[in-house]
Design a protein around this motif. Structure first.
Motif, mmCIF file in Angstrom:
data_model
loop_
_atom_site.group_PDB
_atom_site.id
_atom_site.type_symbol
_atom_site.label_atom_id
_atom_site.label_comp_id
_atom_site.label_asym_id
_atom_site.label_seq_id
_atom_site.Cartn_x
_atom_site.Cartn_y
_atom_site.Cartn_z
ATOM 1 N N SER A 114 0.829 -1.217 0.000
ATOM 2 C CA SER A 114 0.000 0.000 0.000
ATOM 3 C C SER A 114 0.866 1.272 0.000
ATOM 4 O O SER A 114 2.038 1.227 0.361
ATOM 5 N N TRP A 161 1.511 5.714 0.684
ATOM 6 C CA TRP A 161 1.659 6.559 1.866
ATOM 7 C C TRP A 161 0.533 7.550 2.091
ATOM 8 O O TRP A 161 0.449 8.179 3.125
ATOM 9 N N LYS A 175 3.166 -5.063 3.171
ATOM 10 C CA LYS A 175 4.165 -4.000 3.327
ATOM 11 C C LYS A 175 3.491 -2.631 3.165
ATOM 12 O O LYS A 175 2.947 -2.330 2.108
ATOM 13 N N SER A 200 3.844 1.620 3.023
ATOM 14 C CA SER A 200 4.888 2.465 2.449
ATOM 15 C C SER A 200 5.957 2.724 3.507
ATOM 16 O O SER A 200 5.651 2.959 4.675
ATOM 17 N N GLU A 201 7.168 2.739 3.041
ATOM 18 C CA GLU A 201 8.302 3.011 3.952
ATOM 19 C C GLU A 201 8.210 4.422 4.537
ATOM 20 O O GLU A 201 8.711 4.703 5.618
ATOM 21 N N GLN A 228 9.830 -5.643 -3.571
ATOM 22 C CA GLN A 228 10.269 -6.471 -4.700
ATOM 23 C C GLN A 228 10.313 -7.959 -4.287
ATOM 24 O O GLN A 228 9.913 -8.838 -5.052
ATOM 25 N N PHE A 272 -2.205 -4.424 -4.858
ATOM 26 C CA PHE A 272 -1.285 -3.279 -4.807
ATOM 27 C C PHE A 272 -2.043 -1.980 -5.028
ATOM 28 O O PHE A 272 -2.861 -1.890 -5.943
ATOM 29 N N GLY A 279 -0.828 2.072 -5.578
ATOM 30 C CA GLY A 279 0.331 2.953 -5.670
ATOM 31 C C GLY A 279 0.403 3.573 -7.049
ATOM 32 O O GLY A 279 -0.607 3.677 -7.758
ATOM 33 N N GLY A 280 1.589 3.976 -7.435
ATOM 34 C CA GLY A 280 1.762 4.686 -8.699
ATOM 35 C C GLY A 280 1.648 3.757 -9.916
ATOM 36 O O GLY A 280 1.876 2.546 -9.817
ATOM 37 N N THR A 298 4.937 1.865 -10.858
ATOM 38 C CA THR A 298 5.183 0.703 -9.991
ATOM 39 C C THR A 298 4.226 -0.430 -10.362
ATOM 40 O O THR A 298 4.620 -1.600 -10.407
ATOM 41 N N LEU A 304 -4.158 2.203 -9.258
ATOM 42 C CA LEU A 304 -3.022 3.066 -9.617
ATOM 43 C C LEU A 304 -3.406 4.553 -9.637
ATOM 44 O O LEU A 304 -4.366 4.956 -9.022
ATOM 45 N N CYS A 318 -5.893 9.776 -4.409
ATOM 46 C CA CYS A 318 -5.937 9.371 -5.817
ATOM 47 C C CYS A 318 -7.225 9.831 -6.487
ATOM 48 O O CYS A 318 -7.288 9.920 -7.706
ATOM 49 N N GLU A 333 -0.031 13.139 -13.404
ATOM 50 C CA GLU A 333 -0.481 13.150 -12.010
ATOM 51 C C GLU A 333 0.516 13.927 -11.144
ATOM 52 O O GLU A 333 1.695 13.584 -11.109
HETATM 53 P P1 NDP Z 1 4.488 3.944 -5.178
HETATM 54 O O1 NDP Z 1 4.051 3.212 -6.380
HETATM 55 O O2 NDP Z 1 5.797 4.616 -5.183
HETATM 56 O O3 NDP Z 1 4.504 2.995 -3.909
HETATM 57 C C1 NDP Z 1 3.390 2.230 -3.485
HETATM 58 C C2 NDP Z 1 3.875 1.065 -2.645
HETATM 59 O O4 NDP Z 1 4.642 0.191 -3.485
HETATM 60 C C3 NDP Z 1 4.808 1.479 -1.506
HETATM 61 O O5 NDP Z 1 4.617 0.610 -0.415
HETATM 62 C C4 NDP Z 1 6.169 1.279 -2.135
HETATM 63 O O6 NDP Z 1 7.184 1.156 -1.180
HETATM 64 C C5 NDP Z 1 5.917 0.001 -2.919
HETATM 65 N N1 NDP Z 1 6.866 -0.281 -3.993
HETATM 66 C C6 NDP Z 1 7.672 0.577 -4.676
HETATM 67 N N2 NDP Z 1 8.423 -0.109 -5.578
HETATM 68 C C7 NDP Z 1 8.070 -1.417 -5.473
HETATM 69 C C8 NDP Z 1 8.500 -2.616 -6.128
HETATM 70 N N3 NDP Z 1 9.437 -2.626 -7.063
HETATM 71 N N4 NDP Z 1 7.912 -3.773 -5.771
HETATM 72 C C9 NDP Z 1 6.952 -3.798 -4.825
HETATM 73 N N5 NDP Z 1 6.538 -2.716 -4.146
HETATM 74 C C10 NDP Z 1 7.079 -1.527 -4.472
HETATM 75 O O7 NDP Z 1 3.309 4.965 -4.845
HETATM 76 P P2 NDP Z 1 3.284 6.062 -3.709
HETATM 77 O O8 NDP Z 1 3.520 5.427 -2.374
HETATM 78 O O9 NDP Z 1 4.135 7.196 -4.137
HETATM 79 O O10 NDP Z 1 1.739 6.471 -3.711
HETATM 80 C C11 NDP Z 1 1.216 7.442 -4.543
HETATM 81 C C12 NDP Z 1 0.539 6.801 -5.746
HETATM 82 O O11 NDP Z 1 -0.487 5.918 -5.330
HETATM 83 C C13 NDP Z 1 -0.120 7.822 -6.617
HETATM 84 O O12 NDP Z 1 0.163 7.555 -7.958
HETATM 85 C C14 NDP Z 1 -1.604 7.604 -6.351
HETATM 86 O O13 NDP Z 1 -2.448 7.990 -7.395
HETATM 87 C C15 NDP Z 1 -1.646 6.139 -6.111
HETATM 88 N N6 NDP Z 1 -2.860 5.783 -5.383
HETATM 89 C C16 NDP Z 1 -3.857 5.090 -6.035
HETATM 90 C C17 NDP Z 1 -5.044 4.795 -5.386
HETATM 91 C C18 NDP Z 1 -6.117 4.011 -6.056
HETATM 92 O O14 NDP Z 1 -6.965 3.503 -5.349
HETATM 93 N N7 NDP Z 1 -6.141 3.874 -7.359
HETATM 94 C C19 NDP Z 1 -5.284 5.249 -4.014
HETATM 95 C C20 NDP Z 1 -4.175 5.947 -3.439
HETATM 96 C C21 NDP Z 1 -3.003 6.206 -4.104
HETATM 97 P P3 NDP Z 1 8.022 2.451 -0.706
HETATM 98 O O15 NDP Z 1 7.061 3.521 -0.346
HETATM 99 O O16 NDP Z 1 8.752 1.949 0.450
HETATM 100 O O17 NDP Z 1 8.859 2.814 -1.889
#
Ligand code: NDP
Length: 479
Positions: free
Chosen positions: A147, A149, A173, A175-176, A211, A224, A226-227, A230, A249, A282, A383
């Motif tokens: 998830s 941050w 896991k 977010s760090e 990873q 998952f 996140g971005g 990723t 995403l 998001c 974004e």
């Molecule tokens: P990231 O994609 O950078 O990170 C998301 C999670 O993935 C974190 O826990 C991160 O760890 C982890 N991660 C990073 N690289 C890897 C990898 N190679 N393998 C596995 N896990 C990995 O996103 P952000 O934390 O920056 O969050 C912001 C993004 O999330 C924005 O794009 C936003 O739009 C999206 N989001 C989407 C939502 C939705 O429901 N569609 C809701 C909320 C946010 P670490 O932080 O430690 O790098």
């Protein structure tokens, strides 16, 4: 404060004893350390989850439900402590953490605790063939939940609750950047009587700890959020192993305002949908399109309201806009404001950092409204994920539909109108997983949640989440 991994119901240091600094975004200071976990820690978490699975997967839905509801109650009992931790870790206003984030984490456990008792399998009598078909919904095994941050506990539990409700065991896991409330969740799960190993939380960097989770050959499904970059990486790693994937995403959501809307309601909600959680949601409506006949009036009223928002220390109850999550993120958002200027955008308000007395090194930015001349400029396409919105006028339904859909993302869209015919046409044609009409972020946990295009694959929420976290098996019995 140092936090530890939560594996097999115990709190423990990372095997290599390596740590990462955890920053407080409100003042830029390091206030603790978190494990810099490696593949070995993930393996340990996986083994605990694997050992717990045979018993957990055979418990009754009622037994699982009782534990999930107990976790929900304990989250509510600990609301103040959790909200303070979340606000300090993430920079979000304490009022938001108290009113939204932590209550929602509790709702996630309560909702899926109840939903699992209603999650029935289907059966079909194939009359002519004298057979009965039924579908078993079996837990997958050990699953991974990763998830971001921005809504730390809210999104972490949105995955974990359905995963364990469905009988899986989890390696998760957070977010760090925002590990604190995930850490506290471990304590709560122990107190609620969640059996050891059902949930394991490993802290660390995405590129190492995350990873290791996605590469693990026996972690059969990954949920998952996140971005988009990723998400694409995870899809690539997971594909040869045929893992089940749910990817939530990024977004670049349109907020479309027609002249026939309820103006005051729209105005107040648009301030919220633009800047809630410093614009780091998001679902925020970061592209505002306004019908030309009310554009000038809207521009004046909106900017006035945005200027009145209080940027302040997250722990202050009166703060509307807290700190951005990290220094690199603040720099990224500022870069986009410069890009907007370079592309002939006009900054109508904000655009600069704010210094808070006593917290001079915090990551504060004024809420920023940028008038753009083309929907194709970068700030209207990419974004930003901060307190920055663009505004521009439109002439007709068809024009605005085209602009709204002309981005790579498709998470949500908001529409303000009282015209039913227009509502139906636009809702059908907007390329988004969620369309809100005359409201924003009104959530019912039974509804499917997710995006189209580069905003993701799959749906969370309600039975969709329980379907994701189970395998359907058809059994056909001839009688
Ligand atoms: P990231 O994609 O950078 O990170 C998301 C999670 O993935 C974190 O826990 C991160 O760890 C982890 N991660 C990073 N690289 C890897 C990898 N190679 N393998 C596995 N896990 C990995 O996103 P952000 O934390 O920056 O969050 C912001 C993004 O999330 C924005 O794009 C936003 O739009 C999206 N989001 C989407 C939502 C939705 O429901 N569609 C809701 C909320 C946010 P670490 O932080 O430690 O790098």
């Amino acid at each position: 404060m140092n936090i530890q991994n939560y594996i097999n119901g115990n709190f423990q240091n990372p095997i290599n004893n390596h740590w990462i600094d955890n920053y407080n975004p409100s003042n830029g200071e390091v206030y603790g350390q978190i494990p810099n976990s490696t593949k070995e820690d993930v393996e340990k978490a996986y083994s605990a989850a694997k050992s717990a699975f045979p018993i957990w997967s055979k418990t009754t839905p009622e037994d699982r439900s009782r534990i999930l509801i107990k976790i929900s109650e304990l989250l509510e009992v600990n609301l103040k402590r959790l909200a303070e931790a979340e606000s300090k870790d993430n920079g979000k206003p304490i009022s938001l953490a108290k009113a939204v984030d932590i209550p929602r984490a509790a709702s996630n456990f309560r909702f899926f605790g109840n939903a699992i008792t209603q999650f029935a399998s289907e059966s079909h009598e194939s009359v002519g063939q004298q057979a009965i078909n039924y579908t078993l919904r079996q837990p997958i095994g050990v699953v991974g939940c990763i998830s971001p941050w921005n809504l730390p506990l809210y999104l972490f539990t949105w995955k974990i609750a359905p995963a364990i409700a469905a009988g899986n065991c989890v390696v998760a896991k957070p977010s760090e950047v925002t590990p604190m409330t995930a850490y506290l969740l471990g304590e709560i799960c122990n107190e609620a009587g969640l059996p050891k190993g059902v949930l394991n939380i490993v802290h660390g960097l995405g590129t190492t700890t995350g990873q290791a989770i996605i590469e693990h050959p026996d972690i059969k499904a990954i949920s998952f959020t996140g971005g988009t970059a990723t998400g694409a990486h995870i899809a690539k790693v997971a594909a040869p192993m045929f893992k089940k994937l749910s990817l939530e995403l990024g977004g670049k959501n349109p907020n479309i305002i027609f002249a026939d809307c309820d103006y005051q309601d729209m105005l107040a909600t648009t301030v919220r949908s633009s800047f809630a959680n410093q614009g780091q949601v998001c679902l925020c409506g970061s592209r505002i399109f306004v019908e030309v006949s009310i554009y000038n009036q809207f521009k004046k009223d909106f900017v006035e309201k945005v200027k009145a928002l209080t940027v302040g220390h997250p722990s202050n109850e009166d703060t509307h806009i807290g700190a951005l999550v990290s220094k690199p993120h603040l720099e990224k958002v500022k870069e986009y404001i410069q890009i907007a200027k370079d592309e002939n955008g006009t900054v109508l308000c904000g655009g600069n950092e704010v210094t808070i007395k006593g917290s001079e090194n915090g990551y504060y930015l004024k809420p920023t409204v940028i008038e753009v001349t083309s929907d194709e400029c970068r700030v209207n396409q990419e974004e930003i994920f901060g307190p920055v919105v663009t505004i521009m006028p439109f002439k007709s339904e068809d024009d605005v539909l085209e602009m709204a859909n002309k981005v790579k993302y498709g998470l949500s869209a908001t529409l303000w109108t009282n015209d039913l015919k227009r509502t139906m046409k636009m809702s059908n044609e907007l390329q988004a997983g969620i369309v809100w009409v005359n409201t924003w972020m009104m959530r019912d946990l039974r509804t499917p949640f997710g995006g189209v295009k580069a905003s993701g694959v799959g749906r969370e929420g309600g039975f969709e989440a329980l379907r994701f976290f189970t395998e359907a098996k058809n059994v056909c019995i001839k009688y």
